[in-house]
Motif scaffolding. Structure first.
Motif, PDB file in Angstrom:
ATOM      1  N   TRP A  38      43.915  38.229  37.266  1.00  0.00           N
ATOM      2  CA  TRP A  38      43.054  37.359  37.861  1.00  0.00           C
ATOM      3  C   TRP A  38      42.334  38.123  38.932  1.00  0.00           C
ATOM      4  O   TRP A  38      41.172  38.084  39.168  1.00  0.00           O
ATOM      5  N   LEU A  39      43.190  38.696  39.759  1.00  0.00           N
ATOM      6  CA  LEU A  39      42.773  39.367  40.963  1.00  0.00           C
ATOM      7  C   LEU A  39      41.728  40.619  40.375  1.00  0.00           C
ATOM      8  O   LEU A  39      40.852  40.689  41.228  1.00  0.00           O
ATOM      9  N   GLY A  40      42.013  41.285  39.442  1.00  0.00           N
ATOM     10  CA  GLY A  40      41.337  42.299  39.172  1.00  0.00           C
ATOM     11  C   GLY A  40      40.027  41.606  38.745  1.00  0.00           C
ATOM     12  O   GLY A  40      38.873  42.056  38.898  1.00  0.00           O
ATOM     13  N   LEU A  41      40.068  40.771  37.915  1.00  0.00           N
ATOM     14  CA  LEU A  41      38.839  40.000  37.325  1.00  0.00           C
ATOM     15  C   LEU A  41      37.832  39.386  38.620  1.00  0.00           C
ATOM     16  O   LEU A  41      36.798  39.739  38.474  1.00  0.00           O
ATOM     17  N   GLY A  42      38.692  38.899  39.697  1.00  0.00           N
ATOM     18  CA  GLY A  42      37.868  38.376  40.775  1.00  0.00           C
ATOM     19  C   GLY A  42      37.137  39.564  41.411  1.00  0.00           C
ATOM     20  O   GLY A  42      35.941  39.273  41.941  1.00  0.00           O
ATOM     21  N   SER A  43      37.749  40.670  41.391  1.00  0.00           N
ATOM     22  CA  SER A  43      37.204  41.986  42.160  1.00  0.00           C
ATOM     23  C   SER A  43      35.946  42.461  41.247  1.00  0.00           C
ATOM     24  O   SER A  43      35.114  42.398  42.019  1.00  0.00           O
ATOM     25  N   VAL A  44      36.140  42.475  39.931  1.00  0.00           N
ATOM     26  CA  VAL A  44      34.839  42.703  39.114  1.00  0.00           C
ATOM     27  C   VAL A  44      33.600  41.788  39.315  1.00  0.00           C
ATOM     28  O   VAL A  44      32.557  42.107  39.473  1.00  0.00           O
ATOM     29  N   LEU A  45      34.022  40.433  39.327  1.00  0.00           N
ATOM     30  CA  LEU A  45      33.061  39.576  39.332  1.00  0.00           C
ATOM     31  C   LEU A  45      32.465  39.420  40.933  1.00  0.00           C
ATOM     32  O   LEU A  45      31.150  39.519  40.990  1.00  0.00           O
ATOM     33  N   GLY A  46      33.089  40.018  42.043  1.00  0.00           N
ATOM     34  CA  GLY A  46      32.584  40.067  43.310  1.00  0.00           C
ATOM     35  C   GLY A  46      31.725  41.421  43.197  1.00  0.00           C
ATOM     36  O   GLY A  46      30.746  41.047  44.108  1.00  0.00           O
ATOM     37  N   LEU A  47      32.037  42.225  42.727  1.00  0.00           N
ATOM     38  CA  LEU A  47      31.260  43.622  42.500  1.00  0.00           C
ATOM     39  C   LEU A  47      29.908  43.010  41.796  1.00  0.00           C
ATOM     40  O   LEU A  47      28.808  43.792  42.271  1.00  0.00           O
ATOM     41  N   GLY A  48      30.023  42.458  40.638  1.00  0.00           N
ATOM     42  CA  GLY A  48      28.900  41.975  40.089  1.00  0.00           C
ATOM     43  C   GLY A  48      27.692  41.425  40.722  1.00  0.00           C
ATOM     44  O   GLY A  48      26.796  41.664  41.059  1.00  0.00           O
ATOM     45  N   PHE A  49      28.322  40.270  41.581  1.00  0.00           N
ATOM     46  CA  PHE A  49      27.328  39.471  42.697  1.00  0.00           C
ATOM     47  C   PHE A  49      26.747  40.637  43.702  1.00  0.00           C
ATOM     48  O   PHE A  49      25.623  40.392  44.025  1.00  0.00           O
ATOM     49  N   ALA A  50      27.630  41.243  44.168  1.00  0.00           N
ATOM     50  CA  ALA A  50      27.263  42.531  45.245  1.00  0.00           C
ATOM     51  C   ALA A  50      26.060  43.223  44.689  1.00  0.00           C
ATOM     52  O   ALA A  50      25.035  43.578  45.317  1.00  0.00           O
ATOM     53  N   ALA A  51      26.248  43.819  43.592  1.00  0.00           N
ATOM     54  CA  ALA A  51      25.316  44.546  42.864  1.00  0.00           C
ATOM     55  C   ALA A  51      23.924  43.794  42.442  1.00  0.00           C
ATOM     56  O   ALA A  51      23.110  44.346  43.121  1.00  0.00           O
ATOM     57  N   ALA A  52      24.076  42.737  41.855  1.00  0.00           N
ATOM     58  CA  ALA A  52      22.845  42.015  41.364  1.00  0.00           C
ATOM     59  C   ALA A  52      22.240  41.625  42.473  1.00  0.00           C
ATOM     60  O   ALA A  52      20.785  41.748  42.522  1.00  0.00           O
TER      61      ALA A  52
END
Length: 177
Positions: A38-52
């Motif tokens: 879940w922490l890894g998934l949160g990191s990936v989603l956060g990075l997605g928002f940051a990029a987009a």
């Protein structure tokens, strides 16, 4: 978040995504095994928002900003935040209480959101800070009776609130683009 300034809206969404990535990353210092995915998934989603939303920030950079004419005071606020976090961590380290560093930095970050909201003319940013401060107060009570690093609990609180805020901001922003 909740501002009339598109540039500030997309930047805040990108920044909250990036900081969610950072906080979820810090929380992976010593997580319970069942939290790791879940922490890894949160990191990936956060990075997605940051990029987009980083791209949207770049394409909307010429839009007006609530910070116009306030850059010096904004810089003072950020500098005060950095100094408070750094000095607090130094004091904690010297007292042999370094396990509290993540919690301390989280409190400083959350506490800077209400004044930041004034600069950004965005009550949503203040609400995020207040929610974080309340949650971190509850985390402190739990940490007092334990010996784990504070990143175990402070990181997910910060990561989750920032990720949720980025998601809400994205939902509010995208239809108007």
């Amino acid at each position: 978040m909740l501002t009339d300034f598109l540039r500030d809206q997309v930047f805040t969404t990108a920044w909250f995504g990036l900081m969610a990535f950072v906080w979820f990353g810090w929380s992976q210092e010593d997580p319970p095994k069942r939290w790791r995915v879940w922490l890894g998934l949160g990191s990936v989603l956060g990075l997605g928002f940051a990029a987009a939303f980083g791209v949207l920030t770049a394409t909307n950079w010429d839009e007006p900003t609530a910070l116009e004419g306030k850059y010096v005071w904004f810089g003072v606020l950020v500098a005060a935040e950095v100094v408070a976090a750094g000095v607090g961590c130094l004091v904690l380290a010297r007292r042999g209480a370094s396990r509290w560093m993540a919690w301390w930095v989280a409190v400083v970050v959350a506490a800077h959101f209400p004044p930041l909201a004034l600069f950004l003319d965005d009550i949503g940013v203040a609400l995020v800070g207040v929610v974080q401060l309340v949650a971190l107060g509850m985390v402190a009570r739990r940490l007092r009776g334990d010996t784990v690093t504070s990143s175990r609990l402070a990181g997910p609180v910060m990561g989750a609130t920032l990720l949720l805020s980025a998601a809400i901001s994205a939902v509010l922003t995208v239809p108007g683009l």
